[in-house]
Design a protein around this motif. Structure first.
Motif, PDB file in Angstrom:
ATOM      1  N   LEU A  51       0.763  -1.054   0.266  1.00 32.68           N
ATOM      2  CA  LEU A  51       0.272   0.410   0.222  1.00 32.68           C
ATOM      3  C   LEU A  51       1.032   1.085   0.074  1.00 32.68           C
ATOM      4  N   ARG A  52       0.737   2.079  -0.611  1.00 33.18           N
ATOM      5  CA  ARG A  52       1.508   3.304  -1.216  1.00 33.18           C
ATOM      6  C   ARG A  52       0.213   4.502  -0.789  1.00 33.18           C
ATOM      7  N   ALA A  53       1.129   5.469  -0.624  1.00 34.38           N
ATOM      8  CA  ALA A  53       0.795   6.845  -0.913  1.00 34.38           C
ATOM      9  C   ALA A  53       0.069   7.326  -0.892  1.00 34.38           C
ATOM     10  N   GLY A  54      -1.522   7.147  -1.308  1.00 33.66           N
ATOM     11  CA  GLY A  54      -2.463   8.003  -1.768  1.00 33.66           C
ATOM     12  C   GLY A  54      -3.148   7.207  -1.922  1.00 33.66           C
ATOM     13  N   ASP A  55      -3.255   5.655  -1.664  1.00 34.07           N
ATOM     14  CA  ASP A  55      -3.795   4.672  -2.115  1.00 34.07           C
ATOM     15  C   ASP A  55      -5.342   5.170  -0.984  1.00 34.07           C
ATOM     16  N   VAL A  56      -6.803   4.245  -0.524  1.00 30.69           N
ATOM     17  CA  VAL A  56      -8.050   4.816  -1.248  1.00 30.69           C
ATOM     18  C   VAL A  56      -8.330   3.275  -0.647  1.00 30.69           C
ATOM     19  N   ILE A  57      -9.114   2.554   0.619  1.00 29.38           N
ATOM     20  CA  ILE A  57      -9.649   1.886   1.111  1.00 29.38           C
ATOM     21  C   ILE A  57     -11.171   2.437   1.142  1.00 29.38           C
ATOM     22  N   LEU A  58     -12.325   1.401   0.440  1.00 33.47           N
ATOM     23  CA  LEU A  58     -13.714   1.790  -0.150  1.00 33.47           C
ATOM     24  C   LEU A  58     -13.911   1.178   1.188  1.00 33.47           C
ATOM     25  N   THR A  59     -14.945   1.024   2.405  1.00 35.10           N
ATOM     26  CA  THR A  59     -15.346   0.194   3.157  1.00 35.10           C
ATOM     27  C   THR A  59     -15.851  -0.836   2.855  1.00 35.10           C
ATOM     28  N   GLY A  60     -17.095  -0.147   2.054  1.00 34.21           N
ATOM     29  CA  GLY A  60     -18.521  -1.145   2.496  1.00 34.21           C
ATOM     30  C   GLY A  60     -19.808  -0.233   2.284  1.00 34.21           C
ATOM     31  N   THR A  61     -20.527  -0.243   2.388  1.00 35.78           N
ATOM     32  CA  THR A  61     -21.643   0.452   3.470  1.00 35.78           C
ATOM     33  C   THR A  61     -22.415  -0.567   4.105  1.00 35.78           C
ATOM     34  N   PRO A  62     -24.025   0.230   4.337  1.00 37.92           N
ATOM     35  CA  PRO A  62     -24.294  -0.510   5.866  1.00 37.92           C
ATOM     36  C   PRO A  62     -25.906  -0.312   4.287  1.00 37.92           C
ATOM     37  N   GLU A  63     -26.319  -1.386   5.414  1.00 39.69           N
ATOM     38  CA  GLU A  63     -28.086  -1.552   4.958  1.00 39.69           C
ATOM     39  C   GLU A  63     -28.814  -0.223   4.194  1.00 39.69           C
ATOM     40  N   GLY A  64     -29.677  -0.058   3.821  1.00 42.93           N
ATOM     41  CA  GLY A  64     -30.559   1.077   2.924  1.00 42.93           C
ATOM     42  C   GLY A  64     -30.581   1.365   1.887  1.00 42.93           C
ATOM     43  N   VAL A  65     -30.246   1.004   1.167  1.00 45.68           N
ATOM     44  CA  VAL A  65     -29.494   0.761  -0.631  1.00 45.68           C
ATOM     45  C   VAL A  65     -31.249   0.866  -1.378  1.00 45.68           C
ATOM     46  N   VAL A  66     -31.660   2.103  -1.832  1.00 48.06           N
ATOM     47  CA  VAL A  66     -31.914   2.141  -2.896  1.00 48.06           C
ATOM     48  C   VAL A  66     -32.369   2.304  -4.384  1.00 48.06           C
ATOM     49  N   ASN A  67     -33.359   2.361  -4.961  1.00 50.10           N
ATOM     50  CA  ASN A  67     -32.941   2.426  -6.188  1.00 50.10           C
ATOM     51  C   ASN A  67     -32.690   4.138  -6.342  1.00 50.10           C
ATOM     52  N   VAL A  68     -32.514   4.771  -7.253  1.00 48.33           N
ATOM     53  CA  VAL A  68     -32.214   6.102  -7.697  1.00 48.33           C
ATOM     54  C   VAL A  68     -32.489   6.146  -9.078  1.00 48.33           C
ATOM     55  N   THR A  69     -32.592   7.856  -9.677  1.00 54.58           N
ATOM     56  CA  THR A  69     -33.417   7.261 -10.430  1.00 54.58           C
ATOM     57  C   THR A  69     -32.519   9.054 -11.636  1.00 54.58           C
ATOM     58  N   ALA A  70     -32.475   9.204 -13.117  1.00 58.81           N
ATOM     59  CA  ALA A  70     -31.745  10.767 -13.571  1.00 58.81           C
ATOM     60  C   ALA A  70     -32.790  11.415 -12.832  1.00 58.81           C
ATOM     61  N   GLY A  71     -31.921  12.606 -12.318  1.00 61.91           N
ATOM     62  CA  GLY A  71     -33.015  13.886 -11.351  1.00 61.91           C
ATOM     63  C   GLY A  71     -32.620  13.732 -10.354  1.00 61.91           C
ATOM     64  N   ASP A  72     -32.349  12.384  -9.847  1.00 65.08           N
ATOM     65  CA  ASP A  72     -32.392  12.096  -8.354  1.00 65.08           C
ATOM     66  C   ASP A  72     -30.955  12.928  -8.042  1.00 65.08           C
ATOM     67  N   GLU A  73     -30.937  13.103  -6.327  1.00 66.69           N
ATOM     68  CA  GLU A  73     -29.603  13.951  -5.644  1.00 66.69           C
ATOM     69  C   GLU A  73     -29.460  13.140  -4.937  1.00 66.69           C
ATOM     70  N   VAL A  74     -28.111  12.272  -5.186  1.00 69.47           N
ATOM     71  CA  VAL A  74     -27.828  11.885  -3.353  1.00 69.47           C
ATOM     72  C   VAL A  74     -26.720  12.484  -2.487  1.00 69.47           C
ATOM     73  N   VAL A  75     -27.265  12.767  -1.706  1.00 69.82           N
ATOM     74  CA  VAL A  75     -26.298  13.007  -0.503  1.00 69.82           C
ATOM     75  C   VAL A  75     -25.478  11.799   0.349  1.00 69.82           C
ATOM     76  N   CYS A  76     -24.356  11.628   1.115  1.00 65.42           N
ATOM     77  CA  CYS A  76     -24.101  11.220   1.579  1.00 65.42           C
ATOM     78  C   CYS A  76     -23.156  11.353   2.868  1.00 65.42           C
ATOM     79  N   GLU A  77     -23.616  11.269   4.430  1.00 69.62           N
ATOM     80  CA  GLU A  77     -22.885  12.529   5.340  1.00 69.62           C
ATOM     81  C   GLU A  77     -22.438  11.161   6.471  1.00 69.62           C
ATOM     82  N   ILE A  78     -21.377  11.733   6.596  1.00 66.27           N
ATOM     83  CA  ILE A  78     -19.918  10.997   7.609  1.00 66.27           C
ATOM     84  C   ILE A  78     -19.828  12.206   8.636  1.00 66.27           C
ATOM     85  N   ASP A  79     -20.027  11.475   9.766  1.00 61.03           N
ATOM     86  CA  ASP A  79     -19.826  12.132  11.131  1.00 61.03           C
ATOM     87  C   ASP A  79     -18.072  13.009  10.661  1.00 61.03           C
ATOM     88  N   GLY A  80     -17.992  14.308  10.916  1.00 61.84           N
ATOM     89  CA  GLY A  80     -16.780  15.145  11.042  1.00 61.84           C
ATOM     90  C   GLY A  80     -16.277  14.683   9.925  1.00 61.84           C
TER      91      GLY A  80
END
Length: 257
Positions: A212-241
């Motif tokens: 692993l080198r500087a700049g590599d990034v690990i995407l750690t997965g997502t919790p439950e609650g995924v739903v279908n989204v369609t064109a025109g939708d605005e999706v906002v993801c928040e994580i504390d801090g």
């Protein structure tokens, strides 16, 4: 500290947040001192990204949501740089698909070379954290245990940002709340307490067979609650801090398809 990379007036700039430019307004301060509203700049991924390492089914509740048992070993796959876009970007949703969903994820940014790092030393190799929204199209999925390229390596399908928050400012990354809103409605929430494989484990596991080198990034997965989204939708993801990551879905016609 929180840092971003933005494009403005023909150049790429490092930027820091400005909490208020008046009632309800927010913006960025460029390294040269200029202060701008956040919609005056083009947001880029907040650091020079190396290898993108993604985890599938790393929350037990999400695995259950998809009718899978929790993993005994991490489900890991790689993503190409063309998949990345920044905060306030647009992601194409193909007109002919039935189910496309977001995935709000904690992104862990490596800060120094890691080879065969122990769990006890793993966090010393983390530079910081940001938010990722890693879209998937279920129509194209061949096998949950083998995510194929059309599902998880789509151009513009992984939104990263808006800020890189230094590790020192995130004292407990194993206890962060995640939330996703679609058109202002809360549709997903969870906490990194529920990761099956936590950050120290993942760094130890990955660094035992790949550097692993500087700049590599690990995407750690997502919790439950995924739903279908369609064109025109605005999706906002928040994580504390870490802030709020905004993205808009657009139809094929926006890409002349």
């Amino acid at each position: 500290m929180m840092f971003a990379r933005v494009a403005y007036a023909g150049a790429i700039h490092h930027a820091t947040p400005v909490t208020s430019l008046g009632v309800g307004a927010a913006g960025v301060r460029l390294a040269d001192g200029r202060v701008l509203n956040e919609d005056e700049v083009v947001w880029l991924p907040p650091f020079d990204v190396g290898t993108i390492i993604a985890l599938g089914l790393n929350y037990a509740n999400h695995a259950k949501e998809l009718a899978f048992n929790a993993q005994e070993e991490p489900l890991v796959f790689l993503k190409g740089p063309g998949g990345l876009i920044g905060h306030r970007g647009e992601t194409r949703r193909p007109d002919d698909v039935a189910f496309m969903h977001y995935e709000c994820e904690l992104a862990v940014v490596i800060g120094q070379t890691a080879t065969k790092v122990s769990r006890a030393q793993a966090m010393q190799h983390v530079a910081g954290y940001c938010i990722a929204n890693d879209y998937a199209i279920r129509d194209y999925l061949e096998n949950w245990y083998r995510p194929n390229l059309r599902v998880k390596n789509r151009d513009g399908g992984t939104v990263l940002g808006p800020w890189l928050v230094e590790a020192a400012d995130v004292p407990n990354p194993g206890n962060l709340a995640l939330r996703t809103y679609v058109n202002g409605k809360l549709t997903q929430q969870g906490t990194t307490r529920d990761l099956i494989f936590d950050i120290p484990f993942l760094i130890e596991y990955l660094s035992c067979f790949m550097t692993l080198r500087a700049g590599d990034v690990i995407l750690t997965g997502t919790p439950e609650g995924v739903v279908n989204v369609t064109a025109g939708d605005e999706v906002v993801c928040e994580i504390d801090g870490l802030g709020r990551l905004v993205n808009t879905l657009v139809p094929d016609s926006a890409f002349n398809r």
